[in-house]
Design an enzyme around this catalytic site. Structure first.
Site, mmCIF file in Angstrom:
data_model
loop_
_atom_site.group_PDB
_atom_site.id
_atom_site.type_symbol
_atom_site.label_atom_id
_atom_site.label_comp_id
_atom_site.label_asym_id
_atom_site.label_seq_id
_atom_site.Cartn_x
_atom_site.Cartn_y
_atom_site.Cartn_z
ATOM 1 N N HIS A 194 0.854 -1.189 0.000
ATOM 2 C CA HIS A 194 0.000 0.000 0.000
ATOM 3 C C HIS A 194 0.884 1.231 0.000
ATOM 4 O O HIS A 194 1.943 1.230 0.622
ATOM 5 C CB HIS A 194 -0.907 0.010 1.249
ATOM 6 C CG HIS A 194 -2.079 0.908 1.118
ATOM 7 N ND1 HIS A 194 -2.003 2.258 1.337
ATOM 8 C CD2 HIS A 194 -3.359 0.646 0.749
ATOM 9 C CE1 HIS A 194 -3.190 2.789 1.118
ATOM 10 N NE2 HIS A 194 -4.028 1.848 0.760
ATOM 11 N N ASP B 69 -7.955 -5.274 0.212
ATOM 12 C CA ASP B 69 -8.473 -6.128 -0.850
ATOM 13 C C ASP B 69 -8.100 -7.591 -0.703
ATOM 14 O O ASP B 69 -8.605 -8.441 -1.432
ATOM 15 C CB ASP B 69 -7.970 -5.628 -2.214
ATOM 16 C CG ASP B 69 -8.594 -4.296 -2.557
ATOM 17 O OD1 ASP B 69 -9.821 -4.192 -2.429
ATOM 18 O OD2 ASP B 69 -7.867 -3.366 -2.924
HETATM 19 N N1 CMC Z 1 4.029 -7.492 -4.925
HETATM 20 C C1 CMC Z 1 5.382 -7.460 -5.114
HETATM 21 N N2 CMC Z 1 6.136 -6.371 -4.935
HETATM 22 C C2 CMC Z 1 5.522 -5.256 -4.537
HETATM 23 C C3 CMC Z 1 4.132 -5.205 -4.317
HETATM 24 C C4 CMC Z 1 3.380 -6.383 -4.522
HETATM 25 N N3 CMC Z 1 2.060 -6.381 -4.328
HETATM 26 N N4 CMC Z 1 3.782 -3.965 -3.941
HETATM 27 C C5 CMC Z 1 4.910 -3.247 -3.930
HETATM 28 N N5 CMC Z 1 5.963 -4.036 -4.288
HETATM 29 C C6 CMC Z 1 7.363 -3.639 -4.320
HETATM 30 C C7 CMC Z 1 7.680 -2.824 -5.568
HETATM 31 O O1 CMC Z 1 8.084 -3.650 -6.639
HETATM 32 C C8 CMC Z 1 8.790 -1.931 -5.062
HETATM 33 O O2 CMC Z 1 9.974 -2.712 -5.002
HETATM 34 P P1 CMC Z 1 11.420 -2.028 -5.292
HETATM 35 O O3 CMC Z 1 11.587 -0.995 -4.227
HETATM 36 O O4 CMC Z 1 12.378 -3.143 -5.219
HETATM 37 O O5 CMC Z 1 11.308 -1.424 -6.661
HETATM 38 C C9 CMC Z 1 8.375 -1.640 -3.618
HETATM 39 O O6 CMC Z 1 7.598 -2.774 -3.218
HETATM 40 C C10 CMC Z 1 7.560 -0.374 -3.445
HETATM 41 O O7 CMC Z 1 6.441 -0.459 -4.339
HETATM 42 P P2 CMC Z 1 5.804 0.752 -5.141
HETATM 43 O O8 CMC Z 1 5.278 0.240 -6.435
HETATM 44 O O9 CMC Z 1 6.800 1.871 -5.193
HETATM 45 O O10 CMC Z 1 4.635 1.148 -4.177
HETATM 46 P P3 CMC Z 1 3.434 2.085 -4.542
HETATM 47 O O11 CMC Z 1 3.141 2.829 -3.303
HETATM 48 O O12 CMC Z 1 3.711 2.889 -5.766
HETATM 49 O O13 CMC Z 1 2.273 1.058 -4.893
HETATM 50 C C11 CMC Z 1 0.446 -0.392 -4.680
HETATM 51 C C12 CMC Z 1 1.267 0.700 -4.014
HETATM 52 C C13 CMC Z 1 -0.778 -0.689 -3.811
HETATM 53 C C14 CMC Z 1 -0.050 0.092 -6.066
HETATM 54 C C15 CMC Z 1 1.320 -1.650 -4.838
HETATM 55 O O14 CMC Z 1 1.732 -2.126 -3.571
HETATM 56 C C16 CMC Z 1 0.604 -2.758 -5.617
HETATM 57 O O15 CMC Z 1 0.649 -2.768 -6.847
HETATM 58 N N6 CMC Z 1 -0.061 -3.721 -4.898
HETATM 59 C C17 CMC Z 1 -0.828 -4.732 -5.563
HETATM 60 C C18 CMC Z 1 -2.178 -4.162 -6.000
HETATM 61 C C19 CMC Z 1 -3.103 -3.955 -4.825
HETATM 62 O O16 CMC Z 1 -3.244 -4.801 -3.947
HETATM 63 N N7 CMC Z 1 -3.780 -2.796 -4.827
HETATM 64 C C20 CMC Z 1 -4.753 -2.444 -3.790
HETATM 65 C C21 CMC Z 1 -4.319 -1.250 -3.027
HETATM 66 S S1 CMC Z 1 -5.263 -0.960 -1.546
HETATM 67 C C22 CMC Z 1 -6.854 -0.575 -2.061
HETATM 68 C C23 CMC Z 1 -7.028 0.708 -2.780
HETATM 69 O O17 CMC Z 1 -6.304 1.669 -2.572
HETATM 70 O O18 CMC Z 1 -7.941 0.776 -3.593
#
Ligand code: CMC
Length: 447
Positions: A322, A380
């Site tokens: 998140h 989720d």
């Molecule tokens: N699986 C694997 N790696 C992950 C995941 C994941 N679900 N989430 C983040 N990472 C890694 C990402 O690859 C990055 O690694 P590195 O630093 O080595 O490059 C690190 O963790 C930080 O991730 P980020 O992409 O910079 O984080 P963000 O804040 O931009 O993204 C997120 C947040 C929710 C989009 C992401 O965690 C994600 O894609 N999760 C899966 C989709 C999901 O469950 N979404 C629901 C969110 S909660 C409900 C809502 O808001 O509607």
């Protein structure tokens, strides 16, 4: 600045003299930027004068370090896993309150007393029906249209039906639009579902509670009586509470940005629904379910974790991670308990998807990759399994999220419209395109 800007510090004392001094090494010029303190949470740096003083804009794609507005509705402390609405902890609201009371709280800043609660519920009840003409609007869609596609359109179309609640400068009209949206979303969501499965629309029943009425409109048929399982009613009530608002997320920011131009409230909420539709936001619970189904058995968990960690593979562990929570999402903890009680009530002894989800959670939380990045289950992770156990098809999951979040969008929209300092949202950019060049007539362009 004299203090360490931490999340938990007490901000009640006078900080009016706090500034951060910024020095531009290029020009040698320096300026003092005021530090602003909310009632809790990280202080923010007021950069409004930065461009005028230095000629710089700030650069923060994804807005990870940007406060886009001042708000008094919802507070999140992501590192401690805290979520509060108007000062009330989300777990207390989920355990002890009901959805309409939380709606009142979000819209009016305080919990209602008994009279206020009765009046609010009565007002909502007065607006549950849709204009009769709207049924023809539904009929223009293919039966296999995604429910979210229909919902975006129907909510946007409310602005073509309720002309007496479009003037955003009129407080009474703003209130009426808010009530209409909270009252009509269950009817719209249920009709979207009925349309997809080819069953007749069921009218709202005002002798039922908000959630029970929604279940009745969704699952009852004219041919026989329908009685909602009390465990399902309570679980859905809790799901709605947990999804009611969540600070300045993508869809809420979309609603605020759309509304900042003076657009009508129904159009703004339709914009929020569009943003929610994406798999990185509201569409994630559907993706979690697909992931758990693809997994087929728990023995494949190491394979899924390896894929999630592989930077050359776009796969991510859905329902994990998140932007704000760097701890267990408090909503996921409540939903996991909810799921357990619905399964018990339905007499389900083994739910393979739940078993897979629990095993996956355990394995991920013991894995260095997820531990180091502070990736925990989010709202989720369990909600999809729960909604399915309650009888909802996957394609309806985001519709339910939109239904529940509408009150948060409306409260945030109203707060923005009522804030005298609000201006049209207009971010700037770091331009990386071509610089000025002369126009080339068609016949002189290279083939
Ligand atoms: N699986 C694997 N790696 C992950 C995941 C994941 N679900 N989430 C983040 N990472 C890694 C990402 O690859 C990055 O690694 P590195 O630093 O080595 O490059 C690190 O963790 C930080 O991730 P980020 O992409 O910079 O984080 P963000 O804040 O931009 O993204 C997120 C947040 C929710 C989009 C992401 O965690 C994600 O894609 N999760 C899966 C989709 C999901 O469950 N979404 C629901 C969110 S909660 C409900 C809502 O808001 O509607």
């Amino acid at each position: 600045m004299s203090e360490d800007p931490s999340h938990s510090q007490d901000h009640s004392q006078d900080h009016s003299q706090d500034f951060v001094t910024l020095k531009d090494e290029r020009s040698g010029k320096s300026t003092r930027l005021p530090v602003l303190y909310g009632s809790q949470g990280s202080p923010v740096l007021d950069i409004a004068t930065l461009h005028a003083e230095f000629g710089y804009y700030t650069f923060d794609p994804g807005y990870g370090a940007t406060g886009s507005c001042a708000s008094a509705i919802t507070f999140i402390n992501g590192s401690e896993g805290v979520l509060m609405h108007r000062g009330y902890d989300i777990s207390e609201l989920a355990e002890q309150s009901d959805y309409l009371e939380v709606c009142y709280l979000l819209l009016n800043a305080d919990l209602p007393n008994k009279t206020q609660k009765d009046e609010f519920f009565q007002t909502i009840r007065n607006h549950t029906m849709l204009h009769d003409q709207m049924q023809y609007f539904f009929r223009g869609f293919r039966r296999d249209a995604h429910p979210m596609a229909i919902m975006v359109a129907v909510v946007g179309a409310l602005s073509a039906f309720y002309h007496d609640s479009l003037d955003i400068q009129d407080e009474e009209q703003r209130k009426l639009a808010s009530i209409r949206m909270v009252a009509k979303m269950p009817t719209i969501a249920a009709q979207v579902y009925k349309y997809a499965i080819g069953q007749p629309f069921v009218s709202p029943r005002n002798d039922l509670g908000y959630v029970e009425n929604f279940l009745n409109m969704t699952f009852s048929v004219p041919a026989e009586a329908y009685h909602a399982d009390p465990a399902v009613v309570r679980a859905l009530e809790q799901i709605f509470i947990l999804h009611a608002d969540h600070e300045q997320n993508a869809s809420t920011s979309t609603v605020r940005l759309a509304g900042s131009s003076g657009a009508n409230p129904f159009a703004c909420i339709a914009a929020g629904i569009s943003s929610l539709w994406g798999p990185a936001h509201g569409g994630a619970n559907e993706a979690v379910l697909n992931m758990l189904e693809d997994m087929e058995e728990t023995s494949r968990i190491p394979e899924f974790l390896a894929r999630a960690k592989d930077k050359d593979d776009p796969f991510r562990l859905m329902g994990f991670g998140h932007r704000v929570y760097k701890n267990y999402d408090p909503r996921a903890a409540v939903l996991r308990k909810c799921l357990e009680s619905v399964l018990i009530s339905k007499g389900v002894e083994r739910e393979p998807l739940f078993e897979r989800a629990r095993a996956l959670e355990k394995a991920a939380l013991e894995d260095a990759y997820f531990v180091e990045r502070k990736l925990f289950p989010n709202v989720d992770f369990y909600s999809g399994i729960l909604l399915r156990a309650m009888g909802f098809p996957t394609s309806m999951f985001t519709v339910l999220f939109a239904l529940a979040r509408t009150v948060g969008w409306v409260a945030q929209w109203r707060e923005m419209v009522e804030d005298p300092s609000s201006r049209i949202g207009r971010p700037r950019q770091l331009y990386r395109g071509r610089t000025k060049r002369p126009f080339v007539p068609l016949e002189q362009r290279k083939s």
